[in-house]
Design an enzyme around this catalytic site. Structure first.
Site, short mmCIF file in Angstrom:
data_model
loop_
_atom_site.label_atom_id
_atom_site.label_comp_id
_atom_site.label_asym_id
_atom_site.label_seq_id
_atom_site.Cartn_x
_atom_site.Cartn_y
_atom_site.Cartn_z
CE LYS A 1 13.92 -11.86 8.39
NZ LYS A 1 13.68 -12.85 9.40
CE LYS B 1 7.38 -12.95 2.95
NZ LYS B 1 7.97 -14.26 2.93
CE LYS C 1 17.14 -16.30 2.43
NZ LYS C 1 17.45 -16.97 3.66
P1 AMP Z 1 10.84 -14.59 7.62
O1 AMP Z 1 10.71 -13.36 8.49
O2 AMP Z 1 10.94 -14.33 6.24
O3 AMP Z 1 11.93 -15.53 7.86
O4 AMP Z 1 9.55 -15.25 7.92
C1 AMP Z 1 9.32 -15.94 9.28
C2 AMP Z 1 7.96 -16.46 9.36
O5 AMP Z 1 6.88 -15.43 9.22
C3 AMP Z 1 7.81 -17.43 8.22
O6 AMP Z 1 6.82 -18.58 8.90
C4 AMP Z 1 6.93 -16.90 7.32
O7 AMP Z 1 5.98 -17.66 6.58
C5 AMP Z 1 6.09 -15.78 8.02
N1 AMP Z 1 6.07 -14.31 7.33
C6 AMP Z 1 7.19 -13.70 6.91
N2 AMP Z 1 6.47 -12.53 6.35
C7 AMP Z 1 5.23 -12.72 6.28
C8 AMP Z 1 4.11 -12.08 5.94
N3 AMP Z 1 4.20 -10.78 5.33
N4 AMP Z 1 2.69 -12.41 6.01
C9 AMP Z 1 2.82 -13.52 6.32
N5 AMP Z 1 3.65 -14.24 7.12
C10 AMP Z 1 4.95 -13.75 6.98
#
Ligand code: AMP
Ligand code: TRP
Length: 355
Positions: free
Chosen positions: A220, A217, A126
């Protein structure tokens, strides 16, 4: 220290605790969040004493707009309830409502080596994107605040105390390791206080990739709008995105991570949403082509998310009720957090206020 957890479902042994957090940094959760994390939050509340936290303190580690943060925090909470997190059974709260999170983070920060914090790969990623002028000290200490989130809710050490379970994705493993290290260090320095928490990858958590770039992946921050399906998306665009998802050359609906990353991702989504084994889906769509497969998948996604969208909007339409649920969550979380923090203050050597 935290009071003994009450038995859930009439079982004799106290239910193990689960804690997880999510940042309110988007206008909607996406399909990856749902299948990779949030859906498990819903099922874990059946077998655990659950604490789910919308981590707004973490959300200000990068530049933000106050009005947007406030809105996103409420939208995040409303979506959790709309997805089925039950305010009667699970404790759902905003991190900023429980000031002990920041207080414990300070104490743990004083136990963390500068170099140790500097080795966190998420910080390195980051901060390299922000540049040093745009990188805050808060971003550097982010994992320490996360450790505090978790450790406030670890049960009191005892002969048959079960570790707090923390469902997180692979990308959070290093932060959880740091949390365990800090728990151990605190115990060593000041006497046994925390049971070391465990990373917990619940069965059925799926890793979802970008619809346009199926080797990356779904994210967002990194995905294009076409690559990501939001939970709160309108039905029209939602259907279009699935229909336009990148598939691969060939026509067969078969699972092949290397050669057919696009179809494989769609199969995973389908399988997770419908609860059907991937092999059965391959059989069902043998010879059918991508078109029919995607059409059915689009319908399945719509059928899953339409009620969640509607319920979220309904909850957001009654802010007083949402605020009431939040206040209750904060009160329940505080009961545990305050007691943990009292013990911590005492162990660290702060004088009592004498009340
Ligand atoms: P984030 O949006 O990256 O802060 O992730 C929030 C939660 O969603 C975390 O527990 C991540 O591990 C899960 N997560 C985010 N993106 C994915 C994805 N593409 N596939 C599976 N889990 C995800
Ligand atoms: N860092 C986590 C993420 O990006 C969010 C988070 C903050 C968290 N505090 C937590 C997750 C405590 C689990 C437990 O997904």
């Amino acid at each position: 220290m935290p009071e003994a957890s009450s038995p859930i479902g009439g079982t004799a042994a106290p239910a193990p605790r689960v804690f997880s957090g999510i940042q309110p940094t988007a206008d909607s959760f996406h399909l990856g969040n749902y299948l990779g994390a949030l859906r498990q939050w819903v099922s874990l509340q059946d077998s655990h004493e659950a604490f789910y936290c919308v981590v707004d303190l973490h959300a200000i580690t990068v530049e933000h707009d106050p009005a947007v943060l406030r809105r996103r925090t409420k939208v995040a909470i409303a979506q959790l309830f709309a997805m089925g997190v039950d305010p009667e059974r699970a404790t759902v709260f905003a991190q900023s409502h429980v000031p002990e999170h920041a207080e414990l983070a300070w104490v743990l920060g004083c136990l963390t080596g500068f170099g140790e914090a500097g080795r966190m790969t998420q910080f390195k990623d980051k901060s390299s994107k922000q540049g040093s002028a745009g990188t805050s000290v808060g971003l550097f200490t982010y994992p320490i605040l996360q450790a505090a989130d978790i450790l406030l809710y670890t049960p009191e050490p005892g002969p048959d105390e079960q570790a707090l379970r923390v469902p997180v994705g692979e990308d959070q493993r290093q932060h959880l390791e740091l949390t365990r290290t800090l728990a151990g260090r605190f115990n060593h320095r000041f006497g046994t206080t925390f049971v070391e928490p465990e990373a917990y990858i619940p069965a059925g958590a799926a890793k979802i990739t970008d619809l346009q770039e199926p080797t990356a992946k779904m994210s967002k921050s990194a995905s294009s709008p076409q690559g990501i399906v939001d939970v709160l998306e309108e039905p029209g665009p939602m259907r279009k995105k699935i229909m336009r998802a990148v598939t691969d050359t060939g026509t067969e609906v078969v699972y092949d991570e290397e050669k057919k990353a696009g179809v494989t991702n769609l199969l995973r989504i389908y399988s997770a949403l419908e609860g059907t084994a991937i092999g059965d889906l391959e059989t069902r769509y043998a010879g059918a082509g991508y078109g029919q497969f995607k059409k059915d998948l689009a319908q399945l996604v719509l059928d899953t998310f339409t009620p969640i969208r509607e319920r979220t909007l309904e909850l957001l339409g009654d802010e007083a009720e949402l605020d009431r649920l939040l206040a209750r969550g904060a009160e329940r979380a505080s009961r545990v957090a305050v007691r943990t923090m009292e013990t911590v203050r005492d162990r660290v050597g702060f004088v009592g206020r004498g009340h």
